[in-house]
Design a protein around this motif. Structure first.
Motif, PDB file in Angstrom:
ATOM      1  N   GLY A 175      62.407 -43.613  57.743  1.00  0.00           N
ATOM      2  CA  GLY A 175      61.413 -44.422  58.427  1.00  0.00           C
ATOM      3  C   GLY A 175      62.031 -45.327  59.479  1.00  0.00           C
ATOM      4  O   GLY A 175      63.231 -45.597  59.478  1.00  0.00           O
ATOM      5  N   GLN A 225      64.670 -49.583  56.124  1.00  0.00           N
ATOM      6  CA  GLN A 225      65.468 -48.365  56.109  1.00  0.00           C
ATOM      7  C   GLN A 225      66.420 -48.247  54.925  1.00  0.00           C
ATOM      8  O   GLN A 225      66.885 -47.151  54.613  1.00  0.00           O
ATOM      9  CB  GLN A 225      66.260 -48.269  57.418  1.00  0.00           C
ATOM     10  CG  GLN A 225      65.366 -48.089  58.643  1.00  0.00           C
ATOM     11  CD  GLN A 225      66.156 -48.051  59.942  1.00  0.00           C
ATOM     12  OE1 GLN A 225      67.274 -48.559  60.024  1.00  0.00           O
ATOM     13  NE2 GLN A 225      65.577 -47.466  60.962  1.00  0.00           N
ATOM     14  N   ARG A 247      59.826 -53.423  63.419  1.00  0.00           N
ATOM     15  CA  ARG A 247      59.927 -52.137  62.715  1.00  0.00           C
ATOM     16  C   ARG A 247      59.623 -52.292  61.228  1.00  0.00           C
ATOM     17  O   ARG A 247      58.924 -51.466  60.627  1.00  0.00           O
ATOM     18  CB  ARG A 247      61.317 -51.528  62.914  1.00  0.00           C
ATOM     19  CG  ARG A 247      61.578 -51.037  64.333  1.00  0.00           C
ATOM     20  CD  ARG A 247      62.902 -50.303  64.459  1.00  0.00           C
ATOM     21  NE  ARG A 247      64.065 -51.180  64.326  1.00  0.00           N
ATOM     22  CZ  ARG A 247      64.795 -51.315  63.235  1.00  0.00           C
ATOM     23  NH1 ARG A 247      64.495 -50.625  62.133  1.00  0.00           N
ATOM     24  NH2 ARG A 247      65.839 -52.119  63.212  1.00  0.00           N
ATOM     25  N   THR A 292      56.255 -50.814  59.340  1.00  0.00           N
ATOM     26  CA  THR A 292      56.403 -49.909  58.201  1.00  0.00           C
ATOM     27  C   THR A 292      55.650 -50.427  56.982  1.00  0.00           C
ATOM     28  O   THR A 292      54.936 -49.672  56.304  1.00  0.00           O
ATOM     29  CB  THR A 292      57.892 -49.726  57.859  1.00  0.00           C
ATOM     30  OG1 THR A 292      58.573 -49.191  59.005  1.00  0.00           O
ATOM     31  CG2 THR A 292      58.084 -48.781  56.682  1.00  0.00           C
ATOM     32  N   SER A 343      51.798 -50.271  57.256  1.00  0.00           N
ATOM     33  CA  SER A 343      51.254 -48.916  57.319  1.00  0.00           C
ATOM     34  C   SER A 343      50.858 -48.404  55.936  1.00  0.00           C
ATOM     35  O   SER A 343      50.165 -47.386  55.828  1.00  0.00           O
ATOM     36  CB  SER A 343      52.279 -47.965  57.948  1.00  0.00           C
ATOM     37  OG  SER A 343      52.483 -48.295  59.310  1.00  0.00           O
TER      38      SER A 343
END
Length: 397
Positions: A194, A198, A362, A366, A369
């Protein structure tokens, strides 16, 4: 004496969080993709996975509000580490709710000793998140069982001592088993790719003829009310921790900058009223998000404390889900905007890879989502207009 013990506990928390933050910063400075094993070892060493357990059982008796306050601090130190523990704290809470007649005392004792639980629940073939039909199978094998299947997005399992696995049993009914992660036949792949979060180990876990004893099968309580507000609000707690980091980084940026823009309102960035306004807006977003989070956590507390025989009253679980959904709809939008606005303080130099400031956007992107806010807003509206209750679906066993 109790006050001294509590102060000591808070000092331990501060020490561990400081070391976790330093470790994360060092790994970023080294431009390293090394995993936060040191941080997880600290969590285990200081038994921070046992915060929810009653004092008599080796914990600190944290309620949900206190736990989320800690998660915000942990996410501020390292959002990956906070995310790694999401399934763990969720399962521990469930085990405590369902510990009638002390049937989970042995497992809770292992948690009190420092063990961490991971998860293996999601299957790509599932038609719907939270569905209870699994391709992972538990089959009979003499006195024991055999477990076979593949799970995805197994956040935290790479760092865990135990893993909860959802499966279909010999009668095709949904069950869960909890087994050691180092058992023969288990393969944990660190293949999460992703754009954010991470280092959470959210990869693939495979089970090939894994032996499972009967006492490792968690019985599913019939008729209990699902409580899916906790894992959803947990993600918002991580986002709130990241927002605190955004404020910290924006302040550090403006304090360190000497150059300014040709149209700037002051010679020094730290004296520029427009840049100061941005800092004020980011600080206000952080405060508002945390306030909403804790208000929602209080609602979850009310539901959790009303549990009887392992079951949460439906009305309280529904209210917790409603408030959690409302919190997500607002925090998601504010957080993403804040992660972008951070760059207005630093200019183009803030976009350097070595600054790692893009990690905030980021990571937030993530996290939010999961269960997109568009669905939450729709069901909230349907509830307000048509009094249609929100869907409450099974998450944990």
């Amino acid at each position: 004496m109790a006050e001294v013990k509590e102060q000591t506990h808070l000092q331990v928390i501060d020490k561990v969080l400081h070391e976790i933050a330093e470790d994360a910063q060092q790994r970023r400075s080294d431009n390293s993709n090394s995993r936060p094993y040191h941080a997880m070892n600290l969590i285990k060493q200081y038994k921070l996975g046992a915060l929810q357990l009653p004092v008599a059982q080796g914990g600190k008796g944290y309620d949900i509000r206190q736990l989320f306050q800690f998660i915000v601090q942990l996410a501020e130190a390292d959002s990956d580490v906070a995310h790694i523990l999401r399934a763990h704290y969720g399962y521990v809470g469930q085990l405590l709710r369902e510990n009638m007649d002390g049937q989970h005392n042995g497992l809770l004792a292992r948690i009190a000793a420092g063990m961490i639980i991971g998860n293996a629940m999601t299957e790509i073939s599932s038609h719907q998140v939270g569905g209870l039909v699994f391709n992972t199978k538990l089959t009979a094998d003499e006195q024991d069982y055999r477990l076979n299947g593949v799970k995805y997005f197994s956040t935290g399992t790479l760092y865990a001592d135990l893993v909860v696995v959802t499966a279909s049993d010999v009668e095709e009914k949904p069950v869960a088993v909890i087994i050691p992660t180092n058992r023969s036949g288990i393969t944990i792949e660190d293949d999460w790719d992703g754009i954010g979060q991470q280092l959470t180990g959210s990869g693939t876990t495979k089970f090939h003829d894994v032996i499972v004893s009967k006492n490792e099968v968690l019985k599913k309580l019939e008729g209990k009310t699902p409580f899916n507000a906790f894992p959803q609000l947990y993600l918002q707690a991580i986002v709130v921790g990241i927002l605190k980091n955004i404020v910290n980084d924006s302040v550090a940026l403006i304090q360190s900058r000497k150059r300014t823009f040709s149209f700037a309102s002051a010679e020094l960035p730290k004296q520029d009223p427009q840049l100061l306004q941005i800092i004020g807006e980011l600080s206000s977003v952080s405060f508002a998000a945390q306030s909403m989070l804790l208000a929602a956590a209080d609602t979850l507390n009310q539901a959790n404390e009303a549990v009887q025989n392992g079951t949460i009253p439906y009305e309280l679980s529904h209210q917790a889900s409603l408030v959690t959904a409302q919190t997500k709809v607002i925090i998601d939008e504010l957080a993403l905007r804040a992660a972008t606005k951070l760059f207005d303080v630093g200019g183009a130099s803030a976009t350097r890879k070595s600054a790692f400031l893009d990690r905030h956007w980021r990571n937030i992107r993530t996290l939010v989502s999961h269960n997109p806010a568009v669905y939450k807003a729709r069901v909230i509206g349907d509830y307000e207009v048509n009094n249609k209750q929100l869907p409450i679906k099974e998450v944990y066993f």
